[in-house]
Design an enzyme around this catalytic site. Structure first.
Site, mmCIF file in Angstrom:
data_model
loop_
_atom_site.group_PDB
_atom_site.id
_atom_site.type_symbol
_atom_site.label_atom_id
_atom_site.label_comp_id
_atom_site.label_asym_id
_atom_site.label_seq_id
_atom_site.Cartn_x
_atom_site.Cartn_y
_atom_site.Cartn_z
ATOM 1 N N ASN A 92 -6.175 12.124 0.137
ATOM 2 C CA ASN A 92 -5.467 11.324 0.291
ATOM 3 C C ASN A 92 -7.580 9.526 -0.138
ATOM 4 O OD1 ASN A 92 -6.376 12.122 3.030
ATOM 5 N ND2 ASN A 92 -4.706 10.244 3.082
ATOM 6 N N THR A 95 -5.434 3.317 -0.624
ATOM 7 C CA THR A 95 -6.507 1.907 -0.887
ATOM 8 C C THR A 95 -7.047 1.432 0.385
ATOM 9 O OG1 THR A 95 -4.227 0.867 -2.660
ATOM 10 C CG2 THR A 95 -6.113 -0.656 -2.179
ATOM 11 N N SER A 132 -8.724 14.829 -6.064
ATOM 12 C CA SER A 132 -7.700 13.852 -5.779
ATOM 13 C C SER A 132 -7.973 13.152 -6.620
ATOM 14 C CB SER A 132 -8.626 13.155 -4.762
ATOM 15 O OG SER A 132 -8.468 14.562 -3.458
ATOM 16 N N GLU A 162 -4.548 15.748 -11.306
ATOM 17 C CA GLU A 162 -3.102 16.618 -11.410
ATOM 18 C C GLU A 162 -2.364 15.834 -11.356
ATOM 19 O OE1 GLU A 162 -2.257 19.698 -10.164
ATOM 20 O OE2 GLU A 162 -0.815 18.554 -11.239
ATOM 21 N N LYS A 221 -6.767 9.974 -15.837
ATOM 22 C CA LYS A 221 -5.887 10.154 -14.885
ATOM 23 C C LYS A 221 -5.320 8.543 -14.702
ATOM 24 C CE LYS A 221 -3.358 11.186 -11.667
ATOM 25 N NZ LYS A 221 -2.883 12.347 -10.629
ATOM 26 N N ASN A 225 -2.055 7.158 -15.316
ATOM 27 C CA ASN A 225 -1.331 6.347 -13.767
ATOM 28 C C ASN A 225 -0.326 5.518 -15.112
ATOM 29 O OD1 ASN A 225 -0.131 8.488 -12.925
ATOM 30 N ND2 ASN A 225 -1.562 8.343 -11.104
ATOM 31 N N ARG A 261 7.831 6.503 -32.121
ATOM 32 C CA ARG A 261 6.689 6.265 -31.640
ATOM 33 C C ARG A 261 6.674 6.103 -30.112
ATOM 34 N NH1 ARG A 261 6.094 1.561 -35.705
ATOM 35 N NH2 ARG A 261 7.920 1.274 -35.500
ATOM 36 N N SER A 269 15.181 1.531 -15.882
ATOM 37 C CA SER A 269 14.887 0.015 -15.315
ATOM 38 C C SER A 269 15.241 0.360 -13.952
ATOM 39 C CB SER A 269 15.658 -0.940 -15.698
ATOM 40 O OG SER A 269 15.261 -2.005 -15.296
ATOM 41 N N CYS A 277 0.454 7.000 -6.337
ATOM 42 C CA CYS A 277 -0.318 7.009 -7.280
ATOM 43 C C CYS A 277 -0.510 5.324 -8.321
ATOM 44 C CB CYS A 277 -0.063 8.249 -8.018
ATOM 45 S SG CYS A 277 -0.637 9.686 -7.035
ATOM 46 N N LYS A 340 11.485 8.591 -5.278
ATOM 47 C CA LYS A 340 13.049 8.753 -6.205
ATOM 48 C C LYS A 340 13.548 9.875 -6.018
ATOM 49 C CE LYS A 340 10.152 11.902 -8.676
ATOM 50 N NZ LYS A 340 9.062 11.875 -9.996
HETATM 51 C C1 UDX Z 1 -3.326 13.224 -3.568
HETATM 52 C C2 UDX Z 1 -3.743 12.999 -3.644
HETATM 53 O O1 UDX Z 1 -4.524 13.537 -3.368
HETATM 54 C C3 UDX Z 1 -4.836 11.557 -4.098
HETATM 55 O O2 UDX Z 1 -5.155 11.259 -4.823
HETATM 56 C C4 UDX Z 1 -3.469 11.481 -4.926
HETATM 57 O O3 UDX Z 1 -3.541 9.709 -5.565
HETATM 58 C C5 UDX Z 1 -2.003 11.400 -4.151
HETATM 59 O O4 UDX Z 1 -2.002 12.435 -3.696
HETATM 60 P P1 UDX Z 1 -1.591 14.143 -1.084
HETATM 61 O O5 UDX Z 1 -1.550 14.867 -1.637
HETATM 62 O O6 UDX Z 1 -0.600 13.072 -2.291
HETATM 63 O O7 UDX Z 1 -2.202 13.081 -2.016
HETATM 64 O O8 UDX Z 1 -2.199 13.607 -0.209
HETATM 65 P P2 UDX Z 1 -1.171 13.578 1.052
HETATM 66 O O9 UDX Z 1 -0.374 14.563 1.042
HETATM 67 O O10 UDX Z 1 -1.512 12.501 2.170
HETATM 68 O O11 UDX Z 1 -1.829 14.637 2.113
HETATM 69 C C6 UDX Z 1 -3.913 14.534 2.096
HETATM 70 C C7 UDX Z 1 -4.078 15.805 3.064
HETATM 71 O O12 UDX Z 1 -5.232 15.813 3.405
HETATM 72 C C8 UDX Z 1 -3.856 15.404 4.350
HETATM 73 O O13 UDX Z 1 -2.492 16.362 4.913
HETATM 74 C C9 UDX Z 1 -4.568 15.160 5.217
HETATM 75 O O14 UDX Z 1 -4.200 15.416 6.704
HETATM 76 C C10 UDX Z 1 -5.774 15.897 5.106
HETATM 77 N N1 UDX Z 1 -7.235 15.307 4.811
HETATM 78 C C11 UDX Z 1 -7.191 14.437 4.566
HETATM 79 C C12 UDX Z 1 -8.066 16.551 5.605
HETATM 80 O O15 UDX Z 1 -7.436 17.781 5.355
HETATM 81 N N2 UDX Z 1 -9.483 16.218 5.942
HETATM 82 C C13 UDX Z 1 -9.705 14.546 5.376
HETATM 83 O O16 UDX Z 1 -11.046 14.600 5.472
HETATM 84 C C14 UDX Z 1 -8.707 14.158 4.963
HETATM 85 C C1 UDX Z 2 2.779 10.016 -11.678
HETATM 86 C C2 UDX Z 2 2.467 10.549 -12.301
HETATM 87 O O1 UDX Z 2 3.760 10.498 -13.422
HETATM 88 C C3 UDX Z 2 1.598 11.353 -12.092
HETATM 89 O O2 UDX Z 2 1.259 12.556 -13.001
HETATM 90 C C4 UDX Z 2 0.468 11.945 -11.524
HETATM 91 O O3 UDX Z 2 0.012 12.852 -10.895
HETATM 92 C C5 UDX Z 2 1.250 11.073 -9.799
HETATM 93 O O4 UDX Z 2 2.100 9.793 -10.165
HETATM 94 P P1 UDX Z 2 5.304 10.612 -9.053
HETATM 95 O O5 UDX Z 2 4.710 9.448 -7.743
HETATM 96 O O6 UDX Z 2 5.295 11.643 -8.952
HETATM 97 O O7 UDX Z 2 4.053 11.033 -10.654
HETATM 98 O O8 UDX Z 2 6.462 10.257 -9.944
HETATM 99 P P2 UDX Z 2 6.910 9.421 -11.590
HETATM 100 O O9 UDX Z 2 7.965 10.659 -11.985
HETATM 101 O O10 UDX Z 2 5.586 8.983 -11.953
HETATM 102 O O11 UDX Z 2 7.428 8.035 -10.931
HETATM 103 C C6 UDX Z 2 7.233 6.673 -10.420
HETATM 104 C C7 UDX Z 2 7.689 6.298 -9.733
HETATM 105 O O12 UDX Z 2 8.328 5.885 -11.425
HETATM 106 C C8 UDX Z 2 9.364 6.306 -8.764
HETATM 107 O O13 UDX Z 2 9.114 5.385 -7.886
HETATM 108 C C9 UDX Z 2 10.309 6.285 -9.725
HETATM 109 O O14 UDX Z 2 11.145 5.966 -9.350
HETATM 110 C C10 UDX Z 2 9.592 5.067 -11.230
HETATM 111 N N1 UDX Z 2 10.144 5.423 -12.590
HETATM 112 C C11 UDX Z 2 9.898 6.138 -12.882
HETATM 113 C C12 UDX Z 2 11.279 4.484 -12.621
HETATM 114 O O15 UDX Z 2 11.521 3.064 -12.025
HETATM 115 N N2 UDX Z 2 12.069 3.893 -14.392
HETATM 116 C C13 UDX Z 2 11.514 5.510 -14.704
HETATM 117 O O16 UDX Z 2 11.974 5.538 -15.976
HETATM 118 C C14 UDX Z 2 10.122 6.472 -14.450
#
Ligand code: UDX
Ligand code: UDX
Length: 463
Positions: A92, A95, A132, A162, A221, A225, A261, A269, A277, A340
């Site tokens: 991860n 921020t 990531s 991803e 990426k 987003n 388009r 909404s 993300c 979601k």
């Molecule tokens: C991912 C991406 O990496 C992030 O940049 C993207 O924007 C969101 O998705 P995600 O898989 O959702 O993150 O994060 P999380 O579920 O927190 O998994 C990260 C894992 O890495 C955790 O299980 C944590 O324990 C592991 N970790 C973290 C390590 O094994 N080594 C480290 O040094 C830090």
């Molecule tokens: C997002 C991107 O879609 C994905 O490609 C990227 O890899 C990671 O970030 P994720 O955050 O898993 O994926 O979910 P997403 O389906 O994009 O929804 C994000 C948020 O927007 C959710 O809270 C969803 O409820 C909200 N949303 C989405 C709305 O409120 N309205 C919409 O029409 C679509």
């Protein structure tokens, strides 16, 4: 170069599902997913694949098919790095909560730790893949560390962002709109790109595999987003105007979505976007723009976040004003806590912020979510640090039965669009509530006419 062994550092929402699918589609490759978190690895190894730590439709079947065959979950990070030809970094990048760029820049501490660990352990050439989401030009930082602290072996760095969305991760991985791979323009860089292309080509059509330079890939990426989040903020901005003018945002969305388009997707909404993300990546983009002195660019994208914060706050405010300007001591039921449907992930979920505002007004909250645990809900609130843990525990009850959650409530707020909410016996819920019984539908999920017929006072977003 043929890849025989893959290691992925980070067994989270991205690393876990992505590697499970690669392993299932490529039985000739040994895939080992490692993580520092022993509890998480133990859960991935649970004999009952329904207990894996990430809830995603279809994922437990994929894990069941490949685990123990060519898919392994382990805490032995060094060993997995040493034997791999290709290493995915999927840790991860939260921020930053301190120092320069606090609240905006991505904290790259885990990425750097991974790079140093790889440099220390590697005895053979490796391809390192950034999975990531990272600020543009992180690859060059990783390369610097690897080249200057390594054991003299060759490293190639690829960016392979991803795009899977949670809740549809398996489907998105099986049939991606595109796979993006960024690498060096040198012959060695091109060879590394080809090695990763060959892996995806086991199940993804070649014309959906795009290759670019590293920086285009990294920035794509963030851009993807930012554009997606911007659509949600754009329609949410319109929702407030619709409420004032008598227009209906669902009708507006349908009308504009039929313009090819614009397109129909991502125009729902809602109470506001959440997830790990959108906010993080946009803040990151804003920070990058500012660091190059591009203030107009930074302000433009920051507005997407400002709008989203406003939408969450506005939802809570509306509940309070509708309930006669006070929610003190009133029971308000939350249906849904995840950001979601079809996921147990709660990161940045709008529910957290709405709950926080209502708790500050001394409401008594009762929460039901089909996949989120009580422990997680309390952890989310405690993380905000608005009030003490004891006060949070006092203010909120987590129920595992939706009917019990709604009993005796003044109002129900729908925070997640779980399908099952539509199937409930709403007459029974109405009968058990205080009157007038209110529903605040933060997802425009329920049938307005049917609820009003029962007697509910129903309010949705944007109409
Ligand atoms: C991912 C991406 O990496 C992030 O940049 C993207 O924007 C969101 O998705 P995600 O898989 O959702 O993150 O994060 P999380 O579920 O927190 O998994 C990260 C894992 O890495 C955790 O299980 C944590 O324990 C592991 N970790 C973290 C390590 O094994 N080594 C480290 O040094 C830090
Ligand atoms: C997002 C991107 O879609 C994905 O490609 C990227 O890899 C990671 O970030 P994720 O955050 O898993 O994926 O979910 P997403 O389906 O994009 O929804 C994000 C948020 O927007 C959710 O809270 C969803 O409820 C909200 N949303 C989405 C709305 O409120 N309205 C919409 O029409 C679509």
């Amino acid at each position: 170069m043929e890849i025989k062994r893959i290691c992925c550092i980070g067994a989270g929402y991205v690393g876990g599902p992505t590697m499970a699918v690669i392993a299932q589609k490529c039985p000739h490759i040994k895939v080992t997913v490692v993580d520092l978190n022993e509890k998480r690895i133990a859960a991935w190894n649970d004999v009952n694949t329904d207990n894996i730590p990430v809830y995603e439709p279809g994922l437990s079947d994929v894990v069941a098919a490949a685990r123990g065959r060519n898919l392994f979950f382990s805490t032995e990070v060094d060993k997995a790095i040493a034997e791999a030809d290709m290493i995915f970094i999927s840790v991860n990048t939260p921020t930053k909560t301190y120092g320069v760029g606090k609240g905006m820049a991505a904290d790259l501490k885990y990425i750097e730790l991974c790079a140093r660990q790889i440099a220390r352990v590697a005895k053979t050439d490796k391809i390192v893949v950034e999975k990531s989401t990272l600020p543009v030009r992180t690859a060059s930082a990783i390369k610097d560390i690897l080249d200057h602290t390594g054991n003299g072996v060759q490293f190639q760095i690829l960016s392979n962002p991803e795009f899977l969305a949670e809740g549809t991760a398996v489907q998105d991985l099986f049939a991606p709109d595109r796979v993006l791979i960024g690498g060096d323009t040198t012959p060695e860089g091109q060879k590394a790109i080809q090695a990763l292309v060959d892996i995806y080509a086991n199940w993804v059509p070649k014309d959906r595999i795009l290759t670019t330079n590293v920086w285009s890939s990294e920035l794509s990426k963030l851009t993807a987003n930012a554009f997606l989040a911007q659509r949600v903020s754009s329609i949410n901005a319109m929702s407030e105007l619709c409420e004032k003018t008598g227009a209906d945002v669902n009708e507006v969305a349908r009308a504009i979505g039929m313009d090819s388009r614009i397109g129909p997707k991502f125009l729902k909404s809602s109470v506001g976007f959440g997830g790990s993300c959108f906010q993080k990546d946009i803040l990151n983009l804003v920070y990058i723009a500012k660091s190059y002195g591009l203030n107009e660019v930074a302000d433009y994208w920051e507005q997407v976040i400002i709008m989203n914060d406003h939408q969450k706050r506005r939802f809570a405010k509306n509940i309070i004003s509708t309930l006669y300007n006070t929610v003190s001591g009133k029971k308000i039921t939350f249906l849904g806590w995840a950001f979601k449907k079809d996921t147990n992930d709660t990161r940045e979920s709008a529910a957290i912020y709405v709950a926080d505002d209502l708790l500050s007004e001394q409401a008594h909250l009762s929460v039901y979510d089909p996949k989120v645990t009580e422990e997680q809900i309390l952890a989310d609130l405690n993380y905000l640090d608005t009030r003490s843990e004891t006060e949070n525990t006092k203010g909120i009850i987590v129920e595992n039965n939706p009917y019990a959650a709604c009993e005796g409530a003044h109002a129900i707020a729908v925070l997640t669009e779980w399908d099952e909410f539509k199937e409930y016996d709403w007459q029974k819920i109405y009968d058990s509530m205080l009157k007038p019984a209110f529903v605040f539908d933060g997802r425009n999920l329920l049938d307005k006419k049917a609820l009003e017929k029962i007697g509910f006072v129903y309010q949705s977003i944007g109409s």
